[in-house]
Design an enzyme around this catalytic site. Structure first.
Site, PDB file in Angstrom:
ATOM      1  N   GLU A  22       0.843  -1.217   0.000  1.00  0.00           N
ATOM      2  CA  GLU A  22       0.000   0.000   0.000  1.00  0.00           C
ATOM      3  C   GLU A  22       0.874   1.261   0.000  1.00  0.00           C
ATOM      4  O   GLU A  22       1.786   1.409   0.801  1.00  0.00           O
ATOM      5  CB  GLU A  22      -0.985   0.042   1.160  1.00  0.00           C
ATOM      6  CG  GLU A  22      -1.992   1.192   1.051  1.00  0.00           C
ATOM      7  CD  GLU A  22      -2.694   1.243  -0.318  1.00  0.00           C
ATOM      8  OE1 GLU A  22      -2.099   1.838  -1.243  1.00  0.00           O
ATOM      9  OE2 GLU A  22      -3.804   0.704  -0.451  1.00  0.00           O
ATOM     10  N   ASP A  73      -6.845   0.088  -3.697  1.00  0.00           N
ATOM     11  CA  ASP A  73      -7.913   1.081  -3.826  1.00  0.00           C
ATOM     12  C   ASP A  73      -8.605   0.952  -5.186  1.00  0.00           C
ATOM     13  O   ASP A  73      -9.201   1.896  -5.676  1.00  0.00           O
ATOM     14  CB  ASP A  73      -7.361   2.494  -3.632  1.00  0.00           C
ATOM     15  CG  ASP A  73      -6.283   2.840  -4.646  1.00  0.00           C
ATOM     16  OD1 ASP A  73      -5.963   1.979  -5.498  1.00  0.00           O
ATOM     17  OD2 ASP A  73      -5.754   3.971  -4.599  1.00  0.00           O
TER      18      ASP A  73
HETATM   19  O1  AHR Z   1       0.766   0.579  -3.274  1.00  0.00           O
HETATM   20  C1  AHR Z   1       0.497   0.880  -4.593  1.00  0.00           C
HETATM   21  C2  AHR Z   1      -0.951   1.259  -4.765  1.00  0.00           C
HETATM   22  O2  AHR Z   1      -1.175   2.493  -4.180  1.00  0.00           O
HETATM   23  C3  AHR Z   1      -1.986   0.397  -4.127  1.00  0.00           C
HETATM   24  O3  AHR Z   1      -2.248  -0.816  -4.789  1.00  0.00           O
HETATM   25  C4  AHR Z   1      -3.167   1.289  -4.190  1.00  0.00           C
HETATM   26  O4  AHR Z   1      -4.126   0.985  -3.218  1.00  0.00           O
HETATM   27  C5  AHR Z   1      -2.578   2.670  -4.001  1.00  0.00           C
HETATM   28  O5  AHR Z   1      -3.027   3.569  -4.971  1.00  0.00           O
END
Ligand code: AHR
Length: 508
Positions: A229, A306
């Site tokens: 994340e 996300d």
């Molecule tokens: O960590 C990279 C990305 O960042 C994740 O998959 C996403 O949730 C966020 O936009």
């Protein structure tokens, strides 16, 4: 403990050895004390005794669904059942069933917090059921071909790791299908489809993403990394980990596992050889939130936590475990994957095209339009009335030189006869004739895989990069269209006719 796991453990104990040759990956993980809590595979059963459904397909002709199961317990998927069910129409994968007894099926991913990406406010699209054909031990099966805008998820999970709990994951991917977009992931993510902060994910990532500032692997990629994340990690942070190599194999085994202040990346060729360890060390430390972790336990495939859905890749099988698997256990899983004998198979079917280098014409077969051919006016692809008495300019505009696929050599590209160096490509779902700029994106947009014409005539031309989409004429304009999709040109009315083309010698 599940009845399946206790049965397998008893069997393993009775036999007196771990990872028997007939055991599937999840039997091996169970015998190592780290049972699968999610097991997804459209290509095969991942337990030796599993004979339930692997995935569900839905066909475009009537919207009905069918479950696809293994040919036998523990075996390869019954691709023939899919081919029969989907004959003469299109099919998408609607459910990827969890073969563990946790019920963690994957379905169409809902919209999330990602602010951009294809149709960011909508549910993601469902993968074509035929985009990723392979064979396992000579038997045909289909993987899950994820294009940008496509993805699967389960937010209502059971048994997966949360907080700083230990877990392991492996997946078998296509090592040649990737991009830099965020994020082709399989694994643990947020349960609310939002970016809830550092350390709220722990998923396998595959692609050429820049790590969101946290570094990459060696060379130009693609790499196996961990999506934790707000960052893709190849090792301790910040680092370009020279031990995390560019992947070059067609089939790749990718592993990420994590426990308290410790995690690892492992990988290898899914068809031969041993796994290597690309990182084995402490949690990232340069940014807050990654130690301890705050895993939420949802499961994603093909997207970021996300619902960032700008990535592409192909998934064949994968699991998540409870507990941190040992390297020995994973090595046995790798041996089982190798024994499954993944191999490539034809991406095309239908009447053979004339040889590469020859000129073809493409005649529409819809009742309205049987004297119209695929042609172009400047950059716009359309259909026009063409015959041997048409002007030589028009005859050239309706003639196409067959080329080996720029983005995949198993398929084809079509170069304009009157504008050499320019090819039919899709852009924003429309077909255009554009100059080849030698980019990876152009090559993929300009690659099409012929298959049996969906109306029984000639060929239909499937987009390699969006295999739910086919060349279609709609109000005399050329598109790539999905059967019953969201645009006017996707209408299911006369879809099969409008996507079927008779291929003959070129006019010029
Ligand atoms: O960590 C990279 C990305 O960042 C994740 O998959 C996403 O949730 C966020 O936009």
């Amino acid at each position: 403990m599940s009845s399946r796991i206790s049965r397998q453990r008893a069997c393993v104990l009775a036999l007196g050895f771990v990872a028997s040759v007939t055991a599937g990956p999840c039997d091996i993980y169970a015998s190592g004390g780290t049972p699968c809590v999610a097991a997804h595979g459209t290509t095969r059963a991942l337990y030796d005794d599993y004979s339930g459904p692997l995935y569900q397909v839905q066909r475009g002709s009537d919207g009905s669904t069918a479950d696809i199961s293994p040919l036998s317990a523990g075996g390869v998927a019954d691709a023939g059942a899919q081919d029969s069910f989907c004959a003469g129409t299109t099919c998408v994968i609607t459910i990827i069933y969890d073969q563990s007894d946790q019920g963690n099926d994957l379905t169409q991913a809902p919209p999330g917090g990602a602010a951009s990406g294809p149709e960011a406010d909508d549910y993601d699209s469902l993968a074509s059921a035929i985009g990723a054909p392979v064979t396992l031990n000579g038997k045909k099966a289909y993987g899950v071909f994820i294009s940008p805008g496509y993805g699967y998820r389960n937010d209502e999970v059971s048994g997966t790791a949360t907080g700083d709990d230990p877990e392991g994951m492996y997946a078998v991917f296509d090592g040649t299908h990737y991009n830099t977009g965020c994020c082709f992931d399989y694994g643990n993510a947020e349960t609310n489809n939002l970016d809830t902060g550092n350390g709220h994910m722990e998923a396998i990532y595959f692609g050429t993403g820049d790590g969101s500032g946290h570094g990459t692997g060696d060379g130009s990629g693609p790499w196996i990394m961990a999506d934790l994340e707000n960052g893709l990690f190849s090792g301790e942070d910040p680092i370009n980990n020279p031990g995390d190599p560019t992947i070059t194999s067609r089939f790749v085994t990718a592993i990420v596992k994590g426990e308290e202040n410790h995690w690892a990346i492992r990988g290898g060729d899914a068809t031969s050889g041993d796994l290597s360890t690309y990182y084995n060390g402490v949690r990232p430390s340069a940014a807050d939130g990654y130690n301890p972790m705050s895993k939420e336990g949802a499961i994603i495939l093909g997207i970021g936590g996300d619902n960032s859905n700008r990535a592409q890749g192909t998934f064949y099988e994968g699991v998540m475990t409870s507990g941190y698997p040992s390297d020995d256990t994973e090595n046995s899983v790798q041996a089982d994957i190798i024994a499954a004998k993944y191999a490539t198979t034809a991406l095309t079917s239908g009447p053979d095209l004339p040889d590469v280098g020859s000129s073809v014409s493409l005649r529409a077969t819809s009742a309205c339009c049987t004297t119209r051919y695929l042609a172009h006016t400047g950059s716009d692809v359309n259909t026009q009335e063409v015959s041997s008495s048409s002007s030589s300019d028009l005859q050239q505009q309706a003639s196409w030189t067959v080329r080996t696929g720029l983005g995949n050599s198993d398929c084809f590209s079509f170069e304009s006869v009157d504008t050499p160096g320019s090819f039919i490509r899709h852009s924003n779902w429309e077909l255009h004739v554009d100059t080849n700029d030698d980019s990876k994106g152009f090559a993929e947009d300009a690659t099409f895989c012929p298959q049996d014409g969906l109306n029984g005539q000639g060929n239909s031309f499937r987009s390699w990069s969006y295999p739910t989409h086919f060349w279609r004429h709609y109000e005399s304009t050329g598109y790539i269209a999905s059967n019953g999709g969201v645009h006017a040109w996707d209408t299911a009315d006369t879809f099969n006719d409008d996507v079927s083309w008779e291929v003959s010698d070129g006019f010029a």
